[in-house]
Design a protein around this motif. Structure first.
Motif, short mmCIF file in Angstrom:
data_model
loop_
_atom_site.label_atom_id
_atom_site.label_comp_id
_atom_site.label_asym_id
_atom_site.label_seq_id
_atom_site.Cartn_x
_atom_site.Cartn_y
_atom_site.Cartn_z
N PRO A 61 0.82 -1.37 -0.06
CA PRO A 61 -0.06 -0.05 0.23
C PRO A 61 0.74 1.25 0.00
O PRO A 61 1.99 1.10 0.55
CB PRO A 61 -0.75 -0.10 1.39
N LEU A 62 0.24 2.34 -0.53
CA LEU A 62 1.08 3.72 -0.51
C LEU A 62 0.84 4.25 0.90
O LEU A 62 -0.23 4.11 1.59
CB LEU A 62 0.15 4.51 -1.70
N GLU A 63 1.93 4.90 1.51
CA GLU A 63 1.86 5.38 2.76
C GLU A 63 2.48 6.64 2.77
O GLU A 63 3.14 7.14 1.68
CB GLU A 63 2.48 4.52 3.91
N THR A 64 1.78 7.87 3.67
CA THR A 64 2.57 9.16 3.78
C THR A 64 2.68 9.19 5.08
O THR A 64 2.34 8.81 5.97
CB THR A 64 1.33 10.14 3.15
N HIS A 65 3.71 10.28 5.43
CA HIS A 65 4.03 10.53 6.65
C HIS A 65 4.00 12.39 6.85
O HIS A 65 4.49 12.78 5.77
CB HIS A 65 5.34 10.22 7.05
N LYS A 67 5.18 14.16 9.62
CA LYS A 67 6.28 14.67 10.49
C LYS A 67 7.63 14.43 10.24
O LYS A 67 8.51 14.81 10.48
CB LYS A 67 5.85 14.43 12.15
N TYR A 68 7.66 13.36 9.15
CA TYR A 68 9.13 12.66 9.10
C TYR A 68 9.38 12.78 7.53
O TYR A 68 8.66 12.58 6.67
CB TYR A 68 9.20 11.40 9.46
N ILE A 69 10.83 13.08 7.25
CA ILE A 69 11.39 12.40 5.86
C ILE A 69 11.89 11.27 6.13
O ILE A 69 12.33 10.97 7.18
CB ILE A 69 12.50 13.34 5.66
N ASP A 70 11.71 10.43 5.15
CA ASP A 70 12.14 8.96 5.03
C ASP A 70 13.46 8.84 4.36
O ASP A 70 13.19 9.35 2.97
CB ASP A 70 11.28 8.02 4.60
N ILE A 71 14.52 8.38 4.67
CA ILE A 71 15.62 7.85 3.61
C ILE A 71 15.59 6.47 3.67
O ILE A 71 15.70 5.91 5.00
CB ILE A 71 16.89 8.78 4.09
N GLN A 72 15.31 5.58 2.81
CA GLN A 72 15.25 4.25 2.73
C GLN A 72 16.34 3.69 1.79
O GLN A 72 16.88 4.35 0.79
CB GLN A 72 14.00 3.65 2.33
N MET A 73 17.24 2.66 2.26
CA MET A 73 18.28 2.03 1.78
C MET A 73 18.34 0.49 1.88
O MET A 73 18.50 0.27 3.04
CB MET A 73 19.42 2.62 2.22
N PRO A 74 17.95 -0.31 0.60
CA PRO A 74 18.16 -1.70 0.84
C PRO A 74 19.85 -2.14 1.33
O PRO A 74 20.66 -1.51 0.71
CB PRO A 74 17.69 -2.29 -0.42
N PHE A 120 19.96 4.98 -2.51
CA PHE A 120 19.10 5.25 -1.45
C PHE A 120 18.06 6.11 -2.11
O PHE A 120 18.01 6.49 -3.18
CB PHE A 120 19.44 6.18 -0.14
N ILE A 121 16.78 6.10 -1.43
CA ILE A 121 15.51 7.10 -1.94
C ILE A 121 15.06 7.80 -0.68
O ILE A 121 14.99 7.47 0.36
CB ILE A 121 14.61 5.95 -2.54
N ILE A 122 14.83 9.13 -1.07
CA ILE A 122 14.22 9.87 -0.10
C ILE A 122 12.93 10.21 -0.24
O ILE A 122 12.46 10.59 -1.47
CB ILE A 122 15.29 11.28 0.00
N PHE A 123 12.04 10.21 0.66
CA PHE A 123 10.41 10.42 0.62
C PHE A 123 10.36 11.67 1.54
O PHE A 123 10.61 11.58 2.60
CB PHE A 123 9.63 9.16 0.96
N PHE A 124 9.75 12.64 0.81
CA PHE A 124 9.03 13.71 1.67
C PHE A 124 7.71 13.75 1.93
O PHE A 124 7.09 12.73 1.46
CB PHE A 124 9.52 15.03 1.03
N PRO A 125 7.21 14.50 2.68
CA PRO A 125 5.75 14.21 3.20
C PRO A 125 4.83 14.31 1.94
O PRO A 125 3.82 13.77 2.21
CB PRO A 125 5.53 15.29 4.19
N GLU A 126 5.22 15.13 0.88
CA GLU A 126 4.35 15.00 -0.42
C GLU A 126 4.45 13.95 -1.23
O GLU A 126 3.72 13.77 -2.06
CB GLU A 126 4.63 16.48 -1.07
#
Length: 147
Positions: A61-65, A67-74, A120-126
């Motif tokens: 599922p798609l998710e949003t946040h 209050k936080y920026i996500d940086i994800q890295m496998p 890595f990939i960075i996701f912002f609140p938008e």
């Protein structure tokens, strides 16, 4: 959303005051030897290491946040992420949970992006994102940066 390699992260560091600290930590740590868990970097940054079972595209599922920026890295294998702009979401499935800072949507992602270890990939609140797409167990890092 930003996708880049860890070796080129210095180009992204000026975009947020916490990015340099995060990328210095990511570059200087051997995550293949660390146990899974949460590791506070400072009062605004928490790094988590976890292994998840990869999901099919239609199961993530798609998710949003808010209050936080996500940086994800496998760490061990390629992980695919779905993405869609928050402004285009219409199918709310789980309302915003203020304690977990997460909302879920049933919309289909607009784009699917594979990210290899070392990138890595960075996701912002938008950025709505559907992580964990793959067909093997995925060991990964998620860094949460409080806005």
């Amino acid at each position: 959303m930003i996708i880049a390699s860890l070796e080129n992260s210095s180009r992204i560091e000026p975009l947020h005051p916490s990015f340099k600290k995060v990328f210095d930590y990511l570059r200087s740590t051997d995550f293949t030897t660390l146990e899974e868990g949460k590791f506070p970097i400072d009062e605004r940054i928490v790094l988590s290491i976890a292994t998840i079972m990869g999901k099919e595209r239609c199961e993530a599922p798609l998710e949003t946040h808010h209050k936080y920026i996500d940086i994800q890295m496998p760490i061990n294998t390629t992980e695919t992420y779905g993405w869609k702009p928050l402004s285009e979401l219409t199918a709310l499935s789980v309302p915003y949970d203020i304690d977990k800072d997460i909302t879920f949507f049933d919309d289909c992602p607009s784009v699917f992006v594979p990210v290899d270890p070392g990138n890595f990939i960075i996701f912002f609140p938008e950025d709505a994102h559907a992580p964990g797409i793959g067909n093997v167990p995925i060991k990964k890092i998620v860094v949460k940066i409080k806005l």
